[in-house]
Design a protein around this motif. Structure first.
Motif, PDB file in Angstrom:
ATOM      1  N   ILE A  33       0.838  -1.211   0.000  1.00 46.68           N
ATOM      2  CA  ILE A  33       0.000   0.000   0.000  1.00 46.68           C
ATOM      3  C   ILE A  33       0.869   1.256   0.000  1.00 46.68           C
ATOM      4  O   ILE A  33       0.584   2.212  -0.725  1.00 46.68           O
ATOM      5  N   GLU A  34       1.940   1.257   0.779  1.00 49.47           N
ATOM      6  CA  GLU A  34       2.850   2.406   0.799  1.00 49.47           C
ATOM      7  C   GLU A  34       3.528   2.604  -0.554  1.00 49.47           C
ATOM      8  O   GLU A  34       3.675   3.734  -1.023  1.00 49.47           O
ATOM      9  N   ALA A  36       2.333   1.729  -3.466  1.00 47.98           N
ATOM     10  CA  ALA A  36       1.325   2.231  -4.413  1.00 47.98           C
ATOM     11  C   ALA A  36       1.081   3.720  -4.206  1.00 47.98           C
ATOM     12  O   ALA A  36       0.783   4.444  -5.159  1.00 47.98           O
ATOM     13  N   GLY A  37       1.215   4.196  -2.968  1.00 50.39           N
ATOM     14  CA  GLY A  37       1.006   5.602  -2.675  1.00 50.39           C
ATOM     15  C   GLY A  37       2.216   6.479  -2.941  1.00 50.39           C
ATOM     16  O   GLY A  37       2.161   7.690  -2.777  1.00 50.39           O
ATOM     17  N   SER A  38       3.320   5.882  -3.368  1.00 50.83           N
ATOM     18  CA  SER A  38       4.523   6.684  -3.590  1.00 50.83           C
ATOM     19  C   SER A  38       4.934   6.790  -5.057  1.00 50.83           C
ATOM     20  O   SER A  38       5.863   7.510  -5.374  1.00 50.83           O
ATOM     21  N   ARG A  39       4.266   6.062  -5.945  1.00 51.75           N
ATOM     22  CA  ARG A  39       4.618   6.156  -7.363  1.00 51.75           C
ATOM     23  C   ARG A  39       3.384   6.086  -8.242  1.00 51.75           C
ATOM     24  O   ARG A  39       2.334   5.683  -7.813  1.00 51.75           O
ATOM     25  N   GLY A  40       3.600   6.493  -9.455  1.00 51.78           N
ATOM     26  CA  GLY A  40       2.516   6.438 -10.417  1.00 51.78           C
ATOM     27  C   GLY A  40       1.756   7.749 -10.509  1.00 51.78           C
ATOM     28  O   GLY A  40       1.939   8.669  -9.707  1.00 51.78           O
ATOM     29  N   ARG A  47      -3.570   3.555  -3.874  1.00 46.01           N
ATOM     30  CA  ARG A  47      -3.435   3.245  -2.449  1.00 46.01           C
ATOM     31  C   ARG A  47      -4.800   2.916  -1.841  1.00 46.01           C
ATOM     32  O   ARG A  47      -4.958   1.928  -1.122  1.00 46.01           O
ATOM     33  N   THR A  48      -5.790   3.715  -2.160  1.00 44.82           N
ATOM     34  CA  THR A  48      -7.140   3.508  -1.638  1.00 44.82           C
ATOM     35  C   THR A  48      -7.740   2.204  -2.144  1.00 44.82           C
ATOM     36  O   THR A  48      -8.379   1.467  -1.391  1.00 44.82           O
ATOM     37  N   LEU A  49      -7.529   1.894  -3.404  1.00 41.48           N
ATOM     38  CA  LEU A  49      -8.061   0.660  -3.977  1.00 41.48           C
ATOM     39  C   LEU A  49      -7.433  -0.572  -3.319  1.00 41.48           C
ATOM     40  O   LEU A  49      -8.134  -1.532  -2.990  1.00 41.48           O
ATOM     41  N   LEU A  50      -6.141  -0.544  -3.084  1.00 37.95           N
ATOM     42  CA  LEU A  50      -5.489  -1.666  -2.403  1.00 37.95           C
ATOM     43  C   LEU A  50      -5.990  -1.824  -0.971  1.00 37.95           C
ATOM     44  O   LEU A  50      -6.224  -2.942  -0.502  1.00 37.95           O
ATOM     45  N   LEU A  51      -6.157  -0.713  -0.274  1.00 39.02           N
ATOM     46  CA  LEU A  51      -6.678  -0.753   1.089  1.00 39.02           C
ATOM     47  C   LEU A  51      -8.106  -1.313   1.106  1.00 39.02           C
ATOM     48  O   LEU A  51      -8.445  -2.157   1.942  1.00 39.02           O
ATOM     49  N   LEU A  52      -8.919  -0.889   0.166  1.00 34.87           N
ATOM     50  CA  LEU A  52     -10.294  -1.384   0.040  1.00 34.87           C
ATOM     51  C   LEU A  52     -10.302  -2.889  -0.241  1.00 34.87           C
ATOM     52  O   LEU A  52     -11.059  -3.645   0.378  1.00 34.87           O
ATOM     53  N   MET A  53      -9.432  -3.319  -1.130  1.00 32.45           N
ATOM     54  CA  MET A  53      -9.341  -4.741  -1.460  1.00 32.45           C
ATOM     55  C   MET A  53      -8.923  -5.559  -0.241  1.00 32.45           C
ATOM     56  O   MET A  53      -9.472  -6.630   0.013  1.00 32.45           O
TER      57      MET A  53
END
Length: 86
Positions: A33-34, A36-40, A47-53
């Motif tokens: 999650i971290e 995903a929230g640091s690139r792209g 980040r939100t989608l991974l947390l939701l999943m």
């Protein structure tokens, strides 16, 4: 082409035979999650989608097919079309 078409006698082994575990550990999920929230381009979305999943146990295909009309903000509910019934 699958192994079944190449060799009809082939029998797939259980998942345990192919990999040592089925789930990620908590520290691996946090790292994912971290990352995903640091690139792209869409860091917060990813980040939100991974947390939701993670929190709701969604499969990738279930998360990918989510639409805004499935989110009910007032009642704090999320409608998910499950692909596999347990």
């Amino acid at each position: 082409m699958s192994l079944h078409t190449l060799n009809p006698k082939f029998k797939r082994q259980s998942n345990r035979e192919y990999r040592s575990r089925e789930n990620l550990e908590i520290d691996e999920i946090i790292s994912l999650i971290e990352a995903a929230g640091s690139r792209g381009r869409y860091k917060e979305r990813d980040r939100t989608l991974l947390l939701l999943m993670f929190r709701h146990g969604l499969r990738a295909s279930e998360a990918a097919t989510l639409k805004w009309d499935a989110v009910m903000i007032k009642t704090k509910k999320l409608r998910v079309n499950r692909l596999k019934v347990v």
